[in-house]
Structures are given as C-alpha cells and as structure tokens.
Design a protein around this motif. Structure first.
Motif, PDB file in Angstrom:
ATOM      1  N   LYS A 203      48.229  38.218  50.979  1.00 32.82           N
ATOM      2  CA  LYS A 203      47.790  39.615  50.907  1.00 32.82           C
ATOM      3  C   LYS A 203      48.688  40.503  51.760  1.00 32.82           C
ATOM      4  O   LYS A 203      49.004  41.633  51.374  1.00 32.82           O
ATOM      5  N   SER A 204      49.126  39.983  52.925  1.00 29.52           N
ATOM      6  CA  SER A 204      50.036  40.744  53.776  1.00 29.52           C
ATOM      7  C   SER A 204      51.373  40.985  53.085  1.00 29.52           C
ATOM      8  O   SER A 204      52.032  41.995  53.323  1.00 29.52           O
ATOM      9  N   MET A 205      51.754  40.059  52.201  1.00 37.06           N
ATOM     10  CA  MET A 205      53.002  40.180  51.435  1.00 37.06           C
ATOM     11  C   MET A 205      52.822  41.007  50.161  1.00 37.06           C
ATOM     12  O   MET A 205      53.759  41.136  49.373  1.00 37.06           O
ATOM     13  N   ASN A 206      51.606  41.539  49.952  1.00 38.19           N
ATOM     14  CA  ASN A 206      51.269  42.228  48.694  1.00 38.19           C
ATOM     15  C   ASN A 206      51.488  41.306  47.503  1.00 38.19           C
ATOM     16  O   ASN A 206      51.962  41.727  46.440  1.00 38.19           O
ATOM     17  N   ALA A 207      51.115  40.043  47.683  1.00 40.88           N
ATOM     18  CA  ALA A 207      51.356  39.025  46.650  1.00 40.88           C
ATOM     19  C   ALA A 207      50.056  38.354  46.212  1.00 40.88           C
ATOM     20  O   ALA A 207      50.070  37.226  45.720  1.00 40.88           O
ATOM     21  N   TRP A 208      48.940  39.033  46.393  1.00 36.74           N
ATOM     22  CA  TRP A 208      47.646  38.480  45.991  1.00 36.74           C
ATOM     23  C   TRP A 208      47.205  39.170  44.702  1.00 36.74           C
ATOM     24  O   TRP A 208      47.029  40.380  44.658  1.00 36.74           O
ATOM     25  N   ASN A 209      47.039  38.391  43.626  1.00 35.13           N
ATOM     26  CA  ASN A 209      46.654  38.951  42.328  1.00 35.13           C
ATOM     27  C   ASN A 209      45.846  37.928  41.545  1.00 35.13           C
ATOM     28  O   ASN A 209      45.413  36.912  42.102  1.00 35.13           O
ATOM     29  N   GLU A 210      45.655  38.162  40.270  1.00 26.97           N
ATOM     30  CA  GLU A 210      44.814  37.277  39.459  1.00 26.97           C
ATOM     31  C   GLU A 210      45.384  35.858  39.393  1.00 26.97           C
ATOM     32  O   GLU A 210      44.629  34.876  39.412  1.00 26.97           O
ATOM     33  N   THR A 211      46.684  35.734  39.314  1.00 30.20           N
ATOM     34  CA  THR A 211      47.296  34.401  39.292  1.00 30.20           C
ATOM     35  C   THR A 211      47.035  33.671  40.607  1.00 30.20           C
ATOM     36  O   THR A 211      46.706  32.474  40.609  1.00 30.20           O
ATOM     37  N   SER A 212      47.162  34.373  41.706  1.00 28.47           N
ATOM     38  CA  SER A 212      46.896  33.759  43.016  1.00 28.47           C
ATOM     39  C   SER A 212      45.449  33.296  43.108  1.00 28.47           C
ATOM     40  O   SER A 212      45.163  32.192  43.604  1.00 28.47           O
ATOM     41  N   VAL A 213      44.532  34.119  42.624  1.00 28.60           N
ATOM     42  CA  VAL A 213      43.114  33.751  42.646  1.00 28.60           C
ATOM     43  C   VAL A 213      42.891  32.467  41.859  1.00 28.60           C
ATOM     44  O   VAL A 213      42.160  31.563  42.310  1.00 28.60           O
ATOM     45  N   ARG A 214      43.504  32.333  40.699  1.00 24.95           N
ATOM     46  CA  ARG A 214      43.336  31.134  39.868  1.00 24.95           C
ATOM     47  C   ARG A 214      43.876  29.896  40.566  1.00 24.95           C
ATOM     48  O   ARG A 214      43.308  28.805  40.451  1.00 24.95           O
ATOM     49  N   VAL A 215      44.988  30.043  41.289  1.00 26.06           N
ATOM     50  CA  VAL A 215      45.560  28.897  42.008  1.00 26.06           C
ATOM     51  C   VAL A 215      44.624  28.432  43.112  1.00 26.06           C
ATOM     52  O   VAL A 215      44.415  27.226  43.310  1.00 26.06           O
ATOM     53  N   PHE A 216      44.015  29.371  43.815  1.00 22.57           N
ATOM     54  CA  PHE A 216      43.274  29.017  45.029  1.00 22.57           C
ATOM     55  C   PHE A 216      41.782  28.794  44.803  1.00 22.57           C
ATOM     56  O   PHE A 216      41.102  28.239  45.675  1.00 22.57           O
ATOM     57  N   GLU A 217      41.250  29.184  43.657  1.00 22.86           N
ATOM     58  CA  GLU A 217      39.797  29.121  43.482  1.00 22.86           C
ATOM     59  C   GLU A 217      39.252  27.691  43.491  1.00 22.86           C
ATOM     60  O   GLU A 217      38.067  27.479  43.812  1.00 22.86           O
ATOM     61  N   ASN A 218      40.081  26.713  43.172  1.00 18.04           N
ATOM     62  CA  ASN A 218      39.619  25.327  43.155  1.00 18.04           C
ATOM     63  C   ASN A 218      40.166  24.494  44.315  1.00 18.04           C
ATOM     64  O   ASN A 218      40.050  23.266  44.308  1.00 18.04           O
TER      65      ASN A 218
END
Length: 506
Positions: A203-218
């Motif tokens: 998020k600090s890198m402005n790199a948090w988006n829908e793809t990031s959410v999908r990677v980390f949700e599990n």
C-alpha cells in the motif's frame, strides 16, 4: 537542556579550538587474494553447448580435469564441492533427460559455471564500528568490537565485509587476524513473512489493488516464500478472472527485496561477506551504518541502514541481526525514504523511532516514526553554514548518547570536493535542536590520506565511545581505512554552543 547548555557555555572559551585527534598507525587495507565464488552463467543459447562439451569427455579425462581444477582452487575455498553442486543445479535443466551424468561430471559442469570474485580488489573503506555481541573473557576495561566496511571489487560492485578486534584499557587496539577464506551466506527459506506488514508495504508503494487482494486472501497471517509463489501461480492460471501483470511484478519485487540470510556459525566473522542478492541491489550494497539498538524491554538488536544500487537508482534498506550470523534484509518504505545516508538512533525517543537522513542530497534531516520500516516525514535539522561544508553536509553514522546530548559525527564537502568530518550535538530530549557544533573539522585529509580512488576524502559510517574516548574508524580517499581517537571531554570543550533561533552562534 538548560543545564547542559550552561555547561557547554562555561567550557567554551570563545576562541576557536580544535580537539586533539590522534590517528593510530592502524591501516585496514584491501586484500585481492580474498575471493568469493559467483555463478558464471552465460547466455541461455550457450549453456547446452558448454554442458555438451563436458559430457563428451571420457570419464578418465573428466576426472583428470576435475583434479587439475581442484589442485588450483580447493585451497582457496572451504567448500568447493558444495559450490560446484549448487552451480550445477542452476544449469541442470538444460541437460537432456536421457543423458547420464556421473558425479564427477556434475562437479565439472558446476566448475564451468563458477567464477571467483575478489571483493576487496578495488577498495576497502567507509567503516562503522559497534561493540561485539560477545564480551566474555576480556581483561577489565577492554571491549571487543565488530567493524563493518564497504568492499569494492571488479565492476565497482560493493558488498559488506567485517573485521573484529579489542580495544584495551590503555586505549590500544588489537585487530584480529583476517581469515584467508571468505564466503557468502545462504538464503534462509525457513523464515516467514508477516502478511499485515507485507500488505502495508504494498500500500505504501501504491501497489495494492484487486490482483493483490486475490493473491493474499488465501494466505495465512504468516507465510513462506513458496506459499506466496504458489498463490501467485493460482492467480496467474485463473482463466476466468484476469490479473494485472504490474501487481504481480511488485509483489515479487517486494518479496525478493525482503529476504533472510545465514552464515556458517563456525566461520570467523572476517569470512562473512554480504554480497548483493536482490535485483534492486545488483550493482552494490553501499555504506552500511551499524548501530547497537536498545529496545524498551532492554533487548539488543544490531541494525544497519545501507544504500542499495541497481545501476540506475538507489534505495535505502535495513539490515537486522542479533548475532552477525543471521540477517534480515528489509525494505524501508515511505515518502521520506529518499537519497543516501540514513542513520538510526540507538533507542526510541519519546516513544518513536528516530533517524537522521539527507533526503535532498544537501542538508541534514531528522525523521520520527511509529514503525521502523515506514518513514513519511522529515524535519530540516542542519544546513551548510561553514566554508568546509558549503557544498553539502551529511551524517557519519548513528548518533552516540552522552550526558551532554546526542553526539553526531557529520561530513562536510567543501571546495574541490574535499570531504571533512565534523561534529554537532543534539538535545537529548528534543534532537530536532542542534545545541552545539565544531567550528573547524574534526578530521581533515592529510597528505597521505588525500591520495586514492576518490582523492581528498575522509569519511566514516559510525563510531563508538569507550572509556570516555571517541573511536572513529574512517576511510581515506575511498581506498583504505584507519582509526582515529579523541577525548570526549576535549571534543565537547571545543564545541561552540548554538542558540535556539536559527542556529545563531552565541
């Protein structure tokens, strides 16, 4: 603050005085015979050809050739067979499945994809010094230390190397013998990433988006690098929902830039070389500023800020260790993480981490943060005001806590790009205030020190205090290093008190 200020005013006699600096006869010089091994993997198209030439050898010729290679190199490395096996594994995918490769030819193939690299062949400079974690079995009044240095070799790639020794009660130095061997660490895959912290950095890198959410949700609250890569693969193979390539690239970059390494605990510390691993430090790890950090619970951790360089851009990073065997490499994030020369205070101040910086390349700044990894605001601390620092100023390592305040060694750049080492004193409770400074440099390059790869430079990345003596390891013109000492009381007596308003000299 008022008492400390009056003490300074009483000691300062209005005439500009220079503290008595003693240069020791110690010279820490480069040694081109100290070599590490690196993978020597060429263009993909050439790899099968090289392997094929080895496989065409008879077993007897292969044994003879390997014996000849070992004859020349086994005495220069402690684990040459392991090195060859690791580099064989790097190229084994290019061997045809039906090919039969003997153990001898595996080692031989590995040897062809291995090279030596002399880490100190160009320079050994910009040292910092901290007390050793082990202070057992020392004579009274002595202290054991670890010194880090920036080593530069072929292609001007910088790494971190170490020396150790003892400062005796009589203020003499014993530098331990340096091992003829050097070795790089192994990456630790048993360490886990903190999911919450990883997400904050994205998020600090402005790199948090829908793809990031999908990677980390599990992913669990802590996860391994393999679990992260598996989850990335799941997202990439999902044919029903597209993914953003840039987001995957940012996640991989962050994982590669935050990693864990380990040295052999039985090796001497002089054998340890922290060599660039991640892409953002591929062209060098520069100017580590080590500090002994005391946590609020009394525990001790060693941190070092350093500059990662990839050939195009620089990125401040952080090393963390308890024992100088296991190291965490950590990215620093936030708007204020800019430029070179960050130096961490040795403890929190008013409940916050504190760090010196030079975000604009010209002035000294101070930063505060609730979290060690994130720095978003910087406060101007000091601007160039004296002729020997007119071009730019910066710090020479982490602040040292004394009764009178925070002692900070600084560097100033004057005419003809001549570097000097100076000193300022910050208020203990409010280190945004400069309360005293040296009017003249503490160290100026003498005739011997001014000749080198970068002429006219003296520079340090960190000092320590022992028995009321300031011990300053310093680089000489970016090629070799020495040690100077000065009495703390003499240094303070020569500093000029500074008024609170605009650093007006009293």
């Amino acid at each position: 603050m008022a008492v400390a200020k009056r003490n300074l005013e009483n000691m300062y006699d209005k005439a500009i005085r220079k503290p008595l600096v003693k240069r020791t006869r110690i010279k820490i010089v480069r040694n081109s015979s100290r070599v590490i091994t690196r993978a020597h993997v060429t263009d993909i198209a050439r790899i099968p050809k090289i392997i094929g030439r080895v496989l065409q050898l008879t077993e007897g010729d292969a044994e003879d050739l390997l014996h000849h290679i070992n004859l020349h190199f086994i005495g220069r490395h402690k684990n040459i067979d392991d090195i060859f096996k690791r580099n064989f594994s790097r190229v084994s995918q290019y061997i045809a499945r039906e090919a039969i490769v003997s153990p001898t030819k595996e080692l031989l193939i590995g040897a062809f994809f291995t090279m030596e690299y002399s880490v100190e062949s160009a320079a050994l400079f910009n040292p910092s010094i901290v007390p050793h974690p082990n202070q057992d079995d020392l004579p009274e009044g002595s202290i054991r230390f670890i010194m880090s240095l920036r080593a530069t070799g072929e292609g001007h790639i910088s790494s971190i190397v170490f020396r150790s020794g003892i400062i005796k009660a009589d203020r003499t130095f014993l530098i331990n013998p340096v091992s003829e061997f050097v070795d790089t660490p192994r990456i630790r895959h048993d360490q886990s990433y903190d999911r919450h912290l990883f997400e904050l950095k994205l998020k600090s890198m402005n790199a948090w988006n829908e793809t990031s959410v999908r990677v980390f949700e599990n992913l669990a609250d802590t996860f391994s690098i393999n679990e992260l890569k598996s989850q990335i693969a799941v997202v990439q193979m999902d044919t029903e929902e597209p993914f953003e390539t840039e987001a995957i690239k940012n996640i991989n970059w962050l994982a590669d830039s935050n990693y864990f390494i380990k040295f052999d605990k039985n090796h001497d510390i002089s054998e340890h070389v922290i060599f660039p691993i991640s892409e953002n430090e591929s062209r060098g790890i520069e100017d580590a500023r080590f500090v002994t950090f005391f946590d609020e619970n009394g525990s001790v951790t060693y941190y070092a800020t350093y500059t990662a360089y990839n050939g195009v851009s620089i990125l401040p990073q952080l090393l963390k260790t308890k024992d100088f065997v296991n190291f965490d490499i950590i990215t620093l994030n936030g708007k204020a993480v800019q430029n070179k020369g960050m130096a961490l205070f040795p403890r929190k101040i008013n409940g916050k981490y504190a760090m010196l910086s030079r975000i604009d390349g010209e002035n000294n700044y101070i930063m505060f943060s609730d979290h060690l990894h994130f720095w978003d605001e910087a406060i101007l601390l000091q601007e160039p005001s004296l002729p020997w620092e007119f071009f730019q100023i910066g710090n020479c390592g982490s602040p040292l806590e004394i009764n009178e305040g925070w002692l900070v060694l600084t560097h100033g750049v004057g005419a003809m790009r001549q570097y000097f080492i100076g000193a300022i004193l910050l208020d203990l409770d409010d280190p945004t205030k400069v309360i005293a400074r040296l009017e003249e440099p503490l160290l100026t390059p003498n005739e011997e020190e001014r000749e080198g790869y970068v002429p006219n430079v003296v520079y340090s990345c960190g000092a320590l205090i022992h028995n009321n003596i300031l011990v300053v390891p310093y680089a000489m013109s970016d090629i070799t290093s020495g040690i100077a000492t000065v009495s703390i009381s003499d240094l303070i007596a020569c500093m000029k008190p500074v008024a609170e308003s605009e650093n007006e000299v009293i």
